[in-house]
Design a protein around this motif. Structure first.
Motif, PDB file in Angstrom:
ATOM      1  N   MET A 279     -23.291  50.448  16.940  1.00  0.00           N
ATOM      2  CA  MET A 279     -22.800  51.114  15.717  1.00  0.00           C
ATOM      3  C   MET A 279     -23.604  50.656  14.494  1.00  0.00           C
ATOM      4  SD  MET A 279     -20.452  52.910  14.096  1.00  0.00           S
ATOM      5  CE  MET A 279     -18.794  52.985  14.642  1.00  0.00           C
ATOM      6  N   ILE A 280     -24.095  51.596  13.714  1.00  0.00           N
ATOM      7  CA  ILE A 280     -24.810  51.232  12.486  1.00  0.00           C
ATOM      8  C   ILE A 280     -23.747  51.076  11.385  1.00  0.00           C
ATOM      9  CG2 ILE A 280     -26.558  51.966  10.817  1.00  0.00           C
ATOM     10  CD1 ILE A 280     -27.612  53.929  13.015  1.00  0.00           C
ATOM     11  N   PRO A 281     -23.591  49.859  10.835  1.00  0.00           N
ATOM     12  CA  PRO A 281     -22.540  49.685   9.822  1.00  0.00           C
ATOM     13  C   PRO A 281     -22.959  50.285   8.482  1.00  0.00           C
ATOM     14  CG  PRO A 281     -23.752  47.651  10.091  1.00  0.00           C
ATOM     15  CD  PRO A 281     -24.367  48.639  11.058  1.00  0.00           C
ATOM     16  N   TYR A 282     -22.012  50.410   7.532  1.00  0.00           N
ATOM     17  CA  TYR A 282     -22.384  50.956   6.213  1.00  0.00           C
ATOM     18  C   TYR A 282     -23.138  49.901   5.394  1.00  0.00           C
ATOM     19  CZ  TYR A 282     -19.143  48.400   3.255  1.00  0.00           C
ATOM     20  OH  TYR A 282     -18.522  47.399   2.569  1.00  0.00           O
ATOM     21  N   GLY A 283     -22.899  48.612   5.689  1.00  0.00           N
ATOM     22  CA  GLY A 283     -23.574  47.538   4.950  1.00  0.00           C
ATOM     23  C   GLY A 283     -23.627  46.287   5.801  1.00  0.00           C
ATOM     24  N   LYS A 284     -24.628  45.447   5.569  1.00  0.00           N
ATOM     25  CA  LYS A 284     -24.788  44.240   6.390  1.00  0.00           C
ATOM     26  C   LYS A 284     -25.733  43.263   5.695  1.00  0.00           C
ATOM     27  CE  LYS A 284     -26.757  43.413  10.754  1.00  0.00           C
ATOM     28  NZ  LYS A 284     -27.638  44.061  11.699  1.00  0.00           N
ATOM     29  N   HIS A 285     -25.481  41.977   5.864  1.00  0.00           N
ATOM     30  CA  HIS A 285     -26.382  40.982   5.286  1.00  0.00           C
ATOM     31  C   HIS A 285     -27.606  40.801   6.190  1.00  0.00           C
ATOM     32  CE1 HIS A 285     -23.621  38.869   8.025  1.00  0.00           C
ATOM     33  NE2 HIS A 285     -24.715  38.230   8.373  1.00  0.00           N
TER      34      HIS A 285
END
Ligand SMILES: Cc1ncc(COP(=O)(O)O)c(C=O)c1O
Length: 390
Positions: free
Chosen positions: A1-7
């Motif tokens: 799953m590609i998240p909406y935001g990530k560090h």
């Protein structure tokens, strides 16, 4: 799953934290000072005070600005609840000014209307939504009419610039600016926040109140008879001079934050590139457009928000989010307007007073935007969105 935001964490970040664990002080040590100095210098402010979160930064900023029972603040309805809650911690009342539908930031005209109602407003808290700087010159002009203080909520906007090229955080038009270093933000400290200011009295107050209200720096002592013996300062002696909090950040967090800070420009440049790709790919689509239609050149690009008329496309937002998820694409809504939350409803707020915020909320959908998003992943996001709502 590609998240909406990530560090993004690399080996240097890991090594920086390991070094502190092996050799450093765990809590307040030299890296807190170093991080403060680095950010102050970068944004062009005289002082910076690092704290345990963006919310703690907002709380201390409200306190330092004199928010208390009997006065009030005005912020944007489209923000995370923390922007408003911090004034409530101090006993102040909260009011909202509607947004400009092109920038999704507080509208100076709407602010003027709110201030004309004599609400004893002490502080204005504009929020640089998704990293796009507010029209600070206009907001300052309106605030000056009633002598209100400005605290900029720049939780999304480290690295963003104003139209004159100065960096958000320089406090050219405000008393204080706050930042957050929560993992989805521009740089991560785990949890962390910072307040910048050019005002020495405010700086000293912030330094005390992040650490219980105990005297710091060269603050004058109040009870000299207790402080000195035979003209010499007693080595154990300190004074709690006002009610403060424990909002200190650790050297462990600042080691990570400093290491991340070195990559800030790289992070933002990649975000800028991804935003350009989205803009280009979406420019021909008829069912949606970027929610922020102007001013994004100066943005820190914290979020990429699409605006779509879900009724027109015959799908609810929930159905769209589920379909995206089925295709491995994460999405989110930023934000449920603050006055819509039950706590603020009980205080008498009504969304009918913020029609632009309501329209924005009905149509908003944040799609993946983060440093590590690969070109192939972005192509997949674009393709999937086109298929579902294009
Ligand atoms: C606009 C805004 N202000 C303040 C905060 C609070 O920051 P923190 O999570 O570091 O407490 C956030 C966090 O998401 C935010 O989005």
């Amino acid at each position: 799953m590609i998240p909406y935001g990530k560090h993004h964490i690399d080996e240097d970040d890991i090594q920086a934290v390991v070094d502190v664990l092996k050799n450093g002080l765990l809590t307040q040590g030299p890296l807190v000072d170093a991080f403060e100095k680095a950010v102050a210098e970068y944004v062009g402010a005289k002082y910076a005070v690092a704290v345990s979160s963006g919310t703690a930064a907002l709380h201390l900023a409200n306190l330092a600005a004199g928010v208390k029972a009997g006065n009030s603040i005005v912020t944007s309805p489209i923000t995370f609840v923390a922007s408003a809650n911090a004034a409530r911690y101090c006993g102040g009342d909260v009011f909202f000014a509607d947004i400009n539908p092109n920038t999704i930031n507080m509208s100076p005209e709407s602010l003027k209307d709110v201030l004309s109602k004599n609400l004893n407003v002490r502080v204005i808290i504009p929020v640089h939504f998704a990293g796009l700087p507010c029209d600070m010159a206009s907001i300052k002009a309106v605030a000056d009419h009633i002598g209100a203080v400005i605290i900029e909520d720049a939780a999304h906007a480290l690295g963003a610039t104003y139209p004159n090229g100065k960096r958000v955080g320089c406090c050219e038009n405000s008393l204080m600016t706050i930042f957050s270093f929560h993992p989805v933000k521009a740089i991560a400290a785990g949890e962390g926040g910072m307040i910048t200011t050019n005002d020495e009295t405010t700086y000293r107050k912030l330094i005390r109140s992040r650490s219980h209200g105990i005297n710091k720096l060269d603050d004058p002592l109040h009870v000299l008879a207790e402080a000195f013996t035979d003209g010499e300062r007693n080595p154990w002696y300190y004074e709690m001079q006002e009610l403060g909090f424990h909002y200190r950040i650790t050297d462990i967090q600042c080691a990570l934050a400093l290491s991340q800070f070195k990559k800030l420009e790289t992070f933002i440049n990649r975000r800028r590139e991804l935003v350009k790709n989205y803009d280009l790919a979406f420019s021909g689509m008829k069912n949606f457009h970027p929610a922020q239609m102007s001013g994004r050149d100066q943005s820190g690009h914290h979020l990429y928000v699409l605006s779509t008329d879900f009724k027109k496309i015959g799908l609810t937002r929930s159905q769209v989010m589920k379909k995206l998820k089925e295709h491995g694409v994460g999405s989110q809504v930023h934000y449920i307007p603050v006055p819509m939350h039950p706590y603020y409803q009980k205080l008498g707020h009504n969304m009918n007073n913020y029609p632009n915020a309501q329209d924005y909320y009905n149509q908003a959908l944040s799609i993946p935007l983060f440093y590590d998003l690969t070109s192939d992943e972005q192509k997949k996001v674009i393709f999937t969105i086109d298929k579902i709502i294009g």
